[in-house]
Design a protein around this motif. Sequence first.
Motif, PDB file in Angstrom:
ATOM      1  N   ARG A 124       0.805  -1.174   0.038  1.00 13.07           N
ATOM      2  CA  ARG A 124      -0.099  -0.044   0.013  1.00 13.07           C
ATOM      3  C   ARG A 124       0.945   1.218  -0.126  1.00 13.07           C
ATOM      4  N   GLY A 160       2.125   2.590  -3.214  1.00 12.03           N
ATOM      5  CA  GLY A 160       1.313   2.874  -3.903  1.00 12.03           C
ATOM      6  C   GLY A 160       0.494   2.213  -5.140  1.00 12.03           C
ATOM      7  N   LEU A 161       0.657   0.999  -4.796  1.00 12.31           N
ATOM      8  CA  LEU A 161       0.124   0.039  -5.875  1.00 12.31           C
ATOM      9  C   LEU A 161      -1.337  -0.051  -5.944  1.00 12.31           C
ATOM     10  N   SER A 162      -1.936  -0.384  -7.076  1.00 13.60           N
ATOM     11  CA  SER A 162      -3.445  -0.114  -7.149  1.00 13.60           C
ATOM     12  C   SER A 162      -3.993  -1.110  -6.159  1.00 13.60           C
ATOM     13  N   VAL A 163      -5.093  -0.746  -5.991  1.00 14.94           N
ATOM     14  CA  VAL A 163      -5.805  -1.787  -5.050  1.00 14.94           C
ATOM     15  C   VAL A 163      -6.094  -3.146  -5.226  1.00 14.94           C
ATOM     16  N   ARG A 207      -4.229  -4.715  -7.233  1.00 11.97           N
ATOM     17  CA  ARG A 207      -2.680  -5.445  -7.094  1.00 11.97           C
ATOM     18  C   ARG A 207      -2.605  -5.636  -5.822  1.00 11.97           C
ATOM     19  N   ALA A 250      -2.249  -9.615  -5.513  1.00 14.27           N
ATOM     20  CA  ALA A 250      -0.783 -10.501  -5.567  1.00 14.27           C
ATOM     21  C   ALA A 250      -0.291 -10.454  -4.208  1.00 14.27           C
ATOM     22  N   TYR A 251      -0.598  -9.629  -3.175  1.00 14.18           N
ATOM     23  CA  TYR A 251      -0.112  -9.569  -1.704  1.00 14.18           C
ATOM     24  C   TYR A 251      -1.049 -10.264  -0.762  1.00 14.18           C
TER      25      TYR A 251
END
Lengths: 589, 329
Positions: free
Chosen positions: B230, B233-236, B238, B242-243
């Motif tokens: 988070r 700044g990754l997209s929600v 992603r 992915a996490y």
Amino acid sequence: MSLLEVADLSVAYATKNSPPTHAVRNVSFSMAEGECVGLLGESGCGKSTLGTALLRLLDRPARITGGTIRFDGTDITALDENALRPLRWRALSTVFQSSMNSLNPVLTVEAQFRDMFRTHTDMTSGEIRRRTAELLEMVLIDPSYMRFHPHELSGGMKQRVALALALALRPKLVVLDEPTTGLDVVVQKSIMDSVRTLQREQGFAVLLISHDLGTVMEIADRVMVMYAGSVVESRPAGEMLHPYSRGLLGSYADPRAETVDVTYIPGRPPDLSRFQDGCLFVDRCPVALPKCATEKPPLAPVGDGLVACHVAPSTKADFADSTFVRSVRAVAEAPPVLEVTGVHKTYTRRRTSVTAVDDVSFALRRGRVTALVGQSGSGKSTIAKLLTGIERPDTGTVMFGDVPVHRLRGRAMRRYRKDVQLVFQDPFAALNPVRTVRQTLVRPLRNHLGLSEKDARARLESLVDTVGLAPAFLDRYPHQLSGGQRQRVVVARALAPEPSILIADEPISMLDVSIRAEIVELLDRLVHHRDLAMLYITHDLLSARLLADEVLVLNKGTVVEDGPTIEVIRNAQAPYTKLLLDALPNPPR
Amino acid sequence: MRYFLRRTAFFVITLWAAVTLNFVIPRLQPGDPAEAIVGQLTGQGPVDPDQIRAVRLMLGVPDTSLLSQYWDYLGSLVRGDFGISYTYFPYPVTHMISEALPWTLVLVGVTQVLGFLIGTVLGAFAAWRRNSRFDSFVTLGSQFVGSLPFFWIALLLLYLLAFLAGWFPDSGGHAVDVTPSWSWAFAGDAIYHGILPALSILVTAPAGWIIGMRNNMVQSLGEDYTRLARAKGLSVRRVALAYGARVAILPNVTGFALALGGILGGTVLVETIFDYPGLGRLLMEAVGARDYPLMQALFLFITIGVLLANLLADFLLGVLDPRVRKEAA
């Protein structure tokens, strides 16, 4: 204009069932571009919550209850996630505590750089790979490690990767939250050196959150000290004025000195769910005035910084009543109670074998403390296991008088265990949470001394008295005790069967610095009053100096240096001992 | 690579153990089927010794040593010769199984995989919107439904939708006037017959996966790497996939493999209730009629099926989780 401006910021944890905890209370400060600010404080003081709030990463039940955060001219206090995203990482990045967990375990190192580059830049795959390689080289990691998964890297390497990741987009501010806690001292030092060099080269600002005074004092341009959710002092690294800051500094000393004294701060931090009038530190303060209890001191300029204290401008507090002094003392020769001769221990697992202990010999004597000093993996804990009979040496002997500990089984082993007792590292895990102190302490009395329930109970009061607890504590549960009080209970439990040997495995490393000296004093008193032999296991040479008469420095299972503590510390011969000494914090006083 | 070899070797060893147990256990039981038949005959009057011999010959009761029996047994397994069914004489056992296998494979395969997917997706959503109304609804709902026995749900569906409403057929895998063939008409009819059994499995199947996935993902979302994602700044999307979900799904995959044995037991009930022409019903009949060759072959098939599914799940986990590959190497 400053890079970061925090005004009157408050954060509270509000859950349904309990009153809200006001973890950060009206904090105001600013940071200039390229400045390195250290944020110091003990566990529970709100420093990590403050850092998380600045990154706008607070999760429920925590939320910002008041105040503003301005970053680079933008008010980010209430910005929504979409508006924040362009700012994240490009301008404001972070490295979390090295709890092994800040990298995604199922993605390769490269993938964790790639998703970030893809989000923020238009770089092609080739460019991303080149840049990732560059960044890894910057933190002294071979670029071939890109293809690896996090579990294939050591703790130090993971933290370096996290640092490279944080600096990838050349941010203006990096929040480092306990970046080296849990790593070995030597690794800690090299990582902090990297941070410093890169900061000078690239000019980003750093907010370094840590409880480790030495590191902060060494690196930061300015130090902020937090206590009970408030900033109590802010000034360039050097002499501190607030009584609390002085108390923290007092817990460090130079182990090379003839007489070493360290202080502790009596009492415990206030309940953060309540607001109280006056200074929050008043109950623990040695120089408090009547008005401290009623009138809250403002954070006001004194000298070259700010301090929130009525007393500090005129009086420099000291903790003379709560100081543990250790001078060099002569030790009488005593016959050994336990003799370890040439022990070896190798662990084999799937064709790979690790030699944990390699030809170690020493003796424990009554009324004396022997320290085993070394980093994690040096074999300290294995030696403790050999001494308690939990593991058997492959070769070599452990003799308790004429009892061969390395061959004991069954009932003989039980008898021996009465004589050797353990004090554990983590007082939070060492006590059964559903038993009162009384229930915990009755067990060893009944099992090892064969006392009846009634006789055992009769002894409890004097038992808790020897570790400095009032009888009222007997009916408390562990969660109702502070860390220091719990550790006292653990010590009392170890003393219950009246052992002749005490093995203390890092008994103070999990405690807050302000109360460590308290436990050291307790252990020291017990060894001399009860004529115990003690093996003190630690990674920290200062505490070894405070407690131990002689020291063995362990590295990779072998003793690299041994002798009287003061001799070893003053004339360290082995390069490894010197490394450990260099890593000791030595803040100015 | 070594991980996959190890898993395969492990599979081969367990397979051998299962085959051997399948050989040993019936021979440890007292009495034999010939005696049972002879017993029945004695009830009708005196028995000629020739009759006894004839029964024994027909059943092929062996008179050779145990070791050579074992050898013959392994040999016939390799040739696919499981003997002749008593109840469906003169059809060989393999014929009966191959008739029933596709029905069960499609019904159980489709419903279990679908149940797993639905459960995992719902669980992931519940975790992502933790403590929302959706989360409480899904979590409480799956705890409730998960505690219902599914043969009871099957009976309820049968009564309401087939008997009272008459929307669906109440038994069989296809209509009596439709012969099994590779045609759209037959496929449509089979699906129509399959809906109720599938539904009764699908009601309860996702419950466990929902709770498992939700709990795993609540944990993975709280981990430092997700917070870092988070902060990056990754997209929600992603961050969540992915996490959060990517790590949380791993224990569920292991759980799926472990659950397969139990699932087959449940199939027996569902197929019996709906009179569905699959392996479960066949097994039920074989047990009822003491059709030993059929039973033995069915047990072996089921064991092999579970082992194979486990092997696949292990392989999948090996692909999904780099840590597993490392540990085994």
